[in-house]
Design an enzyme around this catalytic site. Structure first.
Site, PDB file in Angstrom:
ATOM      1  N   CYS B  32       0.831  -1.205   0.000  1.00  0.00           N
ATOM      2  CA  CYS B  32       0.000   0.000   0.000  1.00  0.00           C
ATOM      3  C   CYS B  32       0.868   1.259   0.000  1.00  0.00           C
ATOM      4  CB  CYS B  32      -0.891  -0.081   1.239  1.00  0.00           C
ATOM      5  SG  CYS B  32      -1.534   1.472   1.840  1.00  0.00           S
ATOM      6  N   CYS B  35       0.378   3.740   2.803  1.00  0.00           N
ATOM      7  CA  CYS B  35       0.859   3.250   4.108  1.00  0.00           C
ATOM      8  C   CYS B  35       2.340   3.535   4.267  1.00  0.00           C
ATOM      9  CB  CYS B  35       0.630   1.745   4.240  1.00  0.00           C
ATOM     10  SG  CYS B  35      -1.087   1.268   4.139  1.00  0.00           S
TER      11      CYS B  35
END
Lengths: 508, 137
Positions: B32, B35
């Protein structure tokens, strides 16, 4: 060491296939509820392809520093006999990296379709540093450096079945993707060339990604992008490393959003650069869809001729182009200085770019290969070691040529055949390689320029530059016009150099 | 070195739900990009709120039970737990300032957002060369 604490989670030797429920998050509720029913089995487990005796284990439990398959080296912990496949191994970077990695103990394999040789020949140009046929190069690598490079002539797009077979046979633990046409002007010659460049680059990358998905999904891809993808935003906003940091916010109508993790805007400046942007998106998507892992290397303008390996023997030299299509700016400036052609600044000559020397680029690539991304991670680094305007570079080359080699080097401003801002702000961020991968530039620009002069002034190279004088001045206009650019001004070099040095002192 | 707790299905009850102080949990995944870009911000939050709350990170792929229990279907998801209950939930990347405001609101704190030292890049106009300066926001 920068990657001592990386774990098997990052390691290409881990086999996660069928053992990890990668699809569970960000997908449907049904799937993750199902995962919750069976907690133990859905934990991440893997098997080591190099050490099958370990059986199933949690890949986060062992670090590179703890694993017997890793050994510390100058660029971090590295897999012993790491299998690295270089796509485009016959090129300027590919050949240099092959010898570099081989000397570090990697098992190097590679493919090339010889397009670069064809394209340069087609333009009536030639590499000014002579290189021999691949068979000769491989033999020299064996004789001089003791390297056995496993090479196949394959076009990764049109012969993708053969490519897939080769990847399956070698099972590379890292794939370095250099197999792209690196020329903006070549892509702007006409429609045929624009198509050629986009086909080679975009479809070759796409074929590589599908091959990796099917054959070596845990292998990391280190793909060469270019700082040119970003363009030169006239707002002066920073050019981040591929993705926005979380503290970059968008404000609009009194509201605010973090842009963290979104791909930063691209503003390509030729059909070649467009192909590189498309590659970036294809890689980004493949990581997202298939859990591939990729470093996208936004490389500054490359220059230089020297590494320990390519300088070890004339037969090991890498190619070097100085023509208007395939020559990069510093390499071209030195060749112009040797040929007695005033160095060509386009327009104002105040284009600012990031640069990196060949040797430093090899070190960066090695550090990235040693420390692969996590599964599914698409990461970007700006591979740059210094920022210069083309004008500054021309002065450095002119000064070196005059003071160290007694050459009467002139600098001229010529019409700019490109569509680009030739005066603009530029603030590139290039922190990841130094901070996360331990990279510190080793090559001083002036030193490398001196080495280039020394090589270019040898009889053979000088003669080869002279033979191809006619392909040095630009004739390829972005508008489609085909005529040589005209001189706008010959610079008063002494005055300009003094002014430039004064500015350097202010800036440094 | 990160000041954040590494949370797992095994320690979640003890470290988060039974904790005596509020806990901010970052549900993240290695695949991600947001993230990854949140990592320095989340680390900074741990310092910003030292003594007020704990900050922990939970990998959603490695810890499916917790992920399912709190129906986390997007990453990053930030959940603030107080006395074992969810008191704030935010999906997607946030700036440090935004997260501080969300947390303060959930905690009923009225004080201004703590200051944070950040690196700010500036370029000299003449050469475009990047210099590193430190300033405070």
């Amino acid at each position: 060491m920068h990657n001592a604490k990386c774990t098997c989670w990052n390691c290409p030797a881990i086999d996660l296939a069928g053992k990890v429920d990668f699809r569970a998050c960000g997908q449907s509720t049904k799937q993750f509820v199902k995962a919750a029913d069976d907690t133990e089995e859905t934990r991440i487990m893997g098997e080591c392809k190099r050490r099958p005796e370990l059986g199933l284990f949690d890949p986060m439990d062992m670090t590179f520093a703890e694993c017997t398959e890793y050994a510390p080296g100058p660029y971090g912990y590295m897999l012993r006999d790491m299998r690295v496949m270089i796509l485009g191994i016959d090129g300027y970077l590919g050949w240099t990296l092959a010898l570099w990695l081989g000397s570090l103990g990697c098992k190097v394999s590679g493919v090339d379709n010889y397009n670069r040789r064809e394209w340069v020949k087609e333009r009536g140009a030639q590499t000014i540093v002579p290189i021999s046929r691949m068979n000769e190069r491989l033999r020299a690598a064996r004789e001089v450096l003791g390297l056995n490079i496993d090479f196949r002539q394959i076009d990764i797009y049109s012969e993708r079945d053969r490519f897939k077979e080769f990847v399956d046979e070698v099972k590379p633990e890292s794939i370095v993707h250099y197999a792209e046409c690196p020329s903006a002007p070549f892509s702007m010659i006409d429609v045929e060339h624009a198509i050629k460049v986009q086909e080679n680059n975009v479809l070759g990358t796409l074929a590589t990604l599908f091959t990796m998905r099917d054959v070596v999904p845990e292998t990391s891809m280190v793909k060469l992008g270019t700082m040119g993808e970003y363009g030169t935003p006239l707002t002066g906003r920073p050019i981040f490393e591929g993705l926005f940091p979380a503290d970059a916010v968008l404000q609009w109508e009194g509201r605010e959003w973090s842009l963290g993790g979104e791909i930063v805007p691209r503003d390509p400046a030729s059909f070649y650069h467009v192909s590189k942007v498309q590659d970036t998106f294809n890689c980004y998507e493949a990581c997202k869809y298939w859990w591939l892992r990729s470093y996208d290397v936004m490389q500054g303008v490359i220059f230089g001729v020297d590494t320990d390996q390519v300088s070890a023997d004339p037969r090991l030299r890498t190619r070097l182009d100085i023509d208007e299509w395939f020559g990069t700016v510093i390499n071209r400036f030195v060749a112009q200085a040797v040929a007695g052609i005033p160095l060509t600044l386009y327009g104002m000559g105040r284009q600012i770019r990031g640069f990196i020397a060949l040797r430093d680029a090899m070190e960066c690539m090695t550090r990235l290969i040693c420390s692969p991304p996590e599964p599914g991670q698409y990461a970007v680094v700006n591979q740059v070691s210094g920022i210069y305007s083309t004008r500054e570079l021309a002065y450095i080359v002119a000064k070196t040529g005059r003071e160290h080699f007694g050459l009467d080097v002139q600098i001229q401003r010529v019409e700019n055949p490109r569509v680009e801002a030739d005066e603009h702000p530029f603030e590139a961020i290039y922190e990841r390689l130094p901070k996360e991968f331990g990279f510190a530039p080793q090559v001083a620009l002036e030193d490398e320029v001196r080495k280039m002069f020394e090589l270019f002034l040898t009889d053979e190279v000088r003669a080869r530059i002279e033979e191809r004088r006619q392909v040095i001045m630009p004739k390829t206009w972005w508008s489609g016009v085909k005529r040589e650019v005209e001189r706008l001004e010959l610079l008063d070099l002494q005055g300009e150099i003094e002014e430039d040095e004064r500015m350097f002192k202010i800036n440094r | 070195m990160s000041a954040c707790l590494r949370l797992t299905d095994d320690n979640f009850l003890e470290e988060v739900l039974d904790a005596e102080v509020p806990v901010l949990v970052d549900f993240w995944g290695s695949w991600c990009p947001p993230c990854k870009m949140m990592e320095p911000v989340v680390d900074a939050l741990a310092e910003t709120f030292a003594g007020v709350l704990k900050v922990g990170k939970l990998n959603v792929d490695r810890n499916p039970a917790t992920r399912s229990q709190f129906e986390v279907s997007a990453a990053p998801t930030f959940i603030l737990f107080q006395d074992g209950e969810v008191s704030m939930r935010a999906i997607g990347a946030r700036s440090h300032k935004q997260l501080v405001e969300l947390i303060n609101r959930a905690l009923g704190r009225r004080e201004a957002a703590p200051q944070r030292v950040v690196a700010v890049h500036t370029a000299s106009q003449a050469s475009g060369r990047t210099q590193l300066e430190v300033s405070t926001i």
